[in-house]
Scaffold this motif. Structure first.
Motif, mmCIF file in Angstrom:
data_model
loop_
_atom_site.group_PDB
_atom_site.id
_atom_site.type_symbol
_atom_site.label_atom_id
_atom_site.label_comp_id
_atom_site.label_asym_id
_atom_site.label_seq_id
_atom_site.Cartn_x
_atom_site.Cartn_y
_atom_site.Cartn_z
ATOM 1 N N ILE A 98 0.668 -1.258 -0.109
ATOM 2 C CA ILE A 98 0.073 -0.112 0.046
ATOM 3 C C ILE A 98 0.818 1.165 0.160
ATOM 4 N N ASN A 99 1.935 1.117 0.579
ATOM 5 C CA ASN A 99 2.975 2.375 0.561
ATOM 6 C C ASN A 99 3.396 2.637 -0.797
ATOM 7 N N ASN A 100 3.844 1.427 -1.343
ATOM 8 C CA ASN A 100 4.218 1.328 -2.745
ATOM 9 C C ASN A 100 3.165 1.960 -3.728
ATOM 10 N N THR A 133 -3.201 -5.631 -9.331
ATOM 11 C CA THR A 133 -2.611 -6.897 -8.892
ATOM 12 C C THR A 133 -1.855 -6.752 -7.399
ATOM 13 N N LYS A 134 -1.237 -5.418 -7.399
ATOM 14 C CA LYS A 134 -0.783 -4.980 -5.933
ATOM 15 C C LYS A 134 -2.078 -4.930 -5.149
ATOM 16 N N LEU A 135 -3.095 -4.247 -5.336
ATOM 17 C CA LEU A 135 -4.248 -3.807 -4.474
ATOM 18 C C LEU A 135 -4.790 -5.387 -3.924
ATOM 19 N N SER A 136 -4.843 -6.133 -4.865
ATOM 20 C CA SER A 136 -5.424 -7.807 -4.608
ATOM 21 C C SER A 136 -4.430 -8.493 -3.628
ATOM 22 N N PHE A 137 -3.208 -8.177 -3.901
ATOM 23 C CA PHE A 137 -2.422 -8.887 -3.017
ATOM 24 C C PHE A 137 -2.459 -8.500 -1.485
ATOM 25 N N TYR A 138 -2.587 -7.147 -1.653
ATOM 26 C CA TYR A 138 -2.908 -6.274 -0.122
ATOM 27 C C TYR A 138 -3.967 -6.677 0.632
ATOM 28 N N PHE A 197 -3.462 4.162 7.177
ATOM 29 C CA PHE A 197 -3.597 5.626 7.505
ATOM 30 C C PHE A 197 -2.219 6.432 7.417
ATOM 31 N N TYR A 198 -1.191 5.876 7.805
ATOM 32 C CA TYR A 198 0.231 6.155 7.689
ATOM 33 C C TYR A 198 0.744 6.514 6.244
ATOM 34 N N SER A 199 0.424 5.671 5.698
ATOM 35 C CA SER A 199 0.841 5.581 3.884
ATOM 36 C C SER A 199 -0.269 6.625 3.239
ATOM 37 N N HIS A 200 -1.492 6.819 3.690
ATOM 38 C CA HIS A 200 -2.405 7.475 2.927
ATOM 39 C C HIS A 200 -2.317 8.979 3.324
ATOM 40 N N LYS A 201 -2.056 9.213 4.731
ATOM 41 C CA LYS A 201 -2.247 10.779 5.259
ATOM 42 C C LYS A 201 -0.858 11.213 5.854
ATOM 43 N N LEU A 202 -0.548 10.236 7.066
ATOM 44 C CA LEU A 202 0.369 10.645 7.985
ATOM 45 C C LEU A 202 2.014 10.978 7.432
ATOM 46 N N LYS A 203 2.239 10.071 6.455
ATOM 47 C CA LYS A 203 3.692 10.191 6.033
ATOM 48 C C LYS A 203 3.946 11.520 5.296
ATOM 49 N N LYS A 204 3.108 12.320 4.959
ATOM 50 C CA LYS A 204 3.168 13.533 4.324
ATOM 51 C C LYS A 204 3.412 14.632 5.305
ATOM 52 N N LEU A 205 3.140 14.266 6.575
ATOM 53 C CA LEU A 205 3.409 15.301 7.694
ATOM 54 C C LEU A 205 4.796 15.399 8.330
ATOM 55 N N PRO A 206 5.239 16.452 8.709
ATOM 56 C CA PRO A 206 6.526 16.629 9.415
ATOM 57 C C PRO A 206 6.217 16.041 10.893
ATOM 58 N N PHE A 207 7.178 15.450 11.436
ATOM 59 C CA PHE A 207 7.345 15.163 12.671
ATOM 60 C C PHE A 207 6.318 13.753 12.907
ATOM 61 N N ILE A 208 4.958 14.154 12.685
ATOM 62 C CA ILE A 208 4.067 12.985 12.805
ATOM 63 C C ILE A 208 4.287 11.863 12.017
ATOM 64 N N GLY A 209 4.675 11.926 10.690
ATOM 65 C CA GLY A 209 5.049 10.984 9.918
ATOM 66 C C GLY A 209 6.232 10.108 10.296
ATOM 67 N N ASN A 210 7.452 11.042 10.578
ATOM 68 C CA ASN A 210 8.494 10.205 11.234
ATOM 69 C C ASN A 210 8.233 9.454 12.467
ATOM 70 N N LEU A 211 7.511 9.894 13.395
ATOM 71 C CA LEU A 211 7.415 9.391 14.461
ATOM 72 C C LEU A 211 6.279 7.927 14.347
ATOM 73 N N THR A 212 5.362 8.146 13.543
ATOM 74 C CA THR A 212 4.434 6.998 13.192
ATOM 75 C C THR A 212 5.242 5.914 12.526
#
Length: 285
Positions: free
Chosen positions: A57-59, A84-89, A120-135
């Motif tokens: 999902i991150n990919n 195919t990726k989503l099916s495997f997910y 939730f991290y892949s979809h939203k949080l990883k784009k945010l500073p600090f919160i993304g890194n911490l998560t």
């Protein structure tokens, strides 16, 4: 698909979970009983399936960014289409929940929350500073909490090991942000280097490195870790080298070298667990 799910990382995590169980979390249980414990085996498999799904999902969400940051790997990953990726997910997450249900209802709840957290991290949080890194750092060590909760071992040394690992992963995540700044900027990611600049990021990495020395000192001089002290002395030397190179780094290649230094420390730490007590395996067979 092996590239998409980063199979080599999953193999290392599987080894790490077993070594952690044998040498740290269940060190007072007969070796054969630990290795042949079906519940432990199922939890490790559920963790592997969940992490593989997480990489997929991150990919999926990072496909455009990776074309800039990792063009060669991205071209390889694109041999597998998005459907195919989503099916495997979904299959991997379903398998993880089914496996967890074999152990207990609490395990099902744990992995359900873990799966949601990764999404939730892949979809939203990883784009945010600090919160993304911490998560990201928390999600990386979460599989070990599954084993920790299974054995219910609350020895202080375990928490000190966990703090060391958490700080190392946090450093790696921030270094990756410096390495991938070009792609993150193009895809409107609000990472720490983009929002606060490279100098501020280097200051934060320096602080994290100093903080990492605290659990290293405690493990070296306050707890019995056998020959694993060799690893921590090596880690300290490499961290000093890391800081020296960090303040001279300017290009993506420089940050890639720094990233690999941190990755080496983490992987070496996994296999160094056997040094805690080399004879413990022979005595427990």
């Amino acid at each position: 698909m092996f590239s998409v799910i980063r199979g080599y990382n999953i193999l290392i995590i599987i080894v790490a979970q077993y070594l952690t169980s044998i040498y740290i979390l269940a060190h007072d249980i007969p070796l054969k009983k630990v290795i042949l414990d079906i519940n432990l085996f199922v939890l490790v498999l559920a963790s592997a399936a969940t992490i593989a799904g997480g990489y997929i999902i991150n990919n999926f969400y990072d496909s455009e960014k990776d074309l800039i940051n990792r063009p060669i790997k991205s071209q390889l990953d694109r041999l597998v289409n998005q459907n195919t990726k989503l099916s495997f997910y979904f299959i991997l997450n379903f398998v993880a929940i089914v496996l967890a249900s074999y152990v207990s209802f609490n395990a099902v709840v744990f992995f359900s929350i873990y799966i949601f957290g990764i999404w939730f991290y892949s979809h939203k949080l990883k784009k945010l500073p600090f919160i993304g890194n911490l998560t990201s750092a928390i999600l990386t060590i979460t599989p070990f909490f599954a084993i920790f909760l299974y054995y219910k071992n609350f020895e202080t040394v375990i928490f000190v090991h966990a703090i060391f690992l958490f700080l190392m992963i946090s450093m790696r995540e921030l270094t990756k942000d410096l390495e991938n700044i070009k792609g993150d900027l193009a895809q409107n990611y609000h990472t720490i280097p983009i929002i606060y600049g490279e100098k501020a990021s280097k200051i934060m990495l320096t602080i994290l490195t100093v903080l990492t020395l605290i659990p290293s000192y405690l493990l070296l001089y306050r707890f019995e870790i056998g020959y694993m002290y060799l690893f921590f002395y090596l880690a300290i030397i490499l961290l000093i080298l890391f800081i020296m190179l960090l303040w001279k780094s300017k290009t993506k290649m420089h940050y890639l070298i720094l990233h690999n230094i941190l990755k080496f420390i983490i992987v070496a730490g996994v296999f160094s667990i056997v040094l805690i007590n080399v004879s413990i395996v022979l005595n427990r067979i």
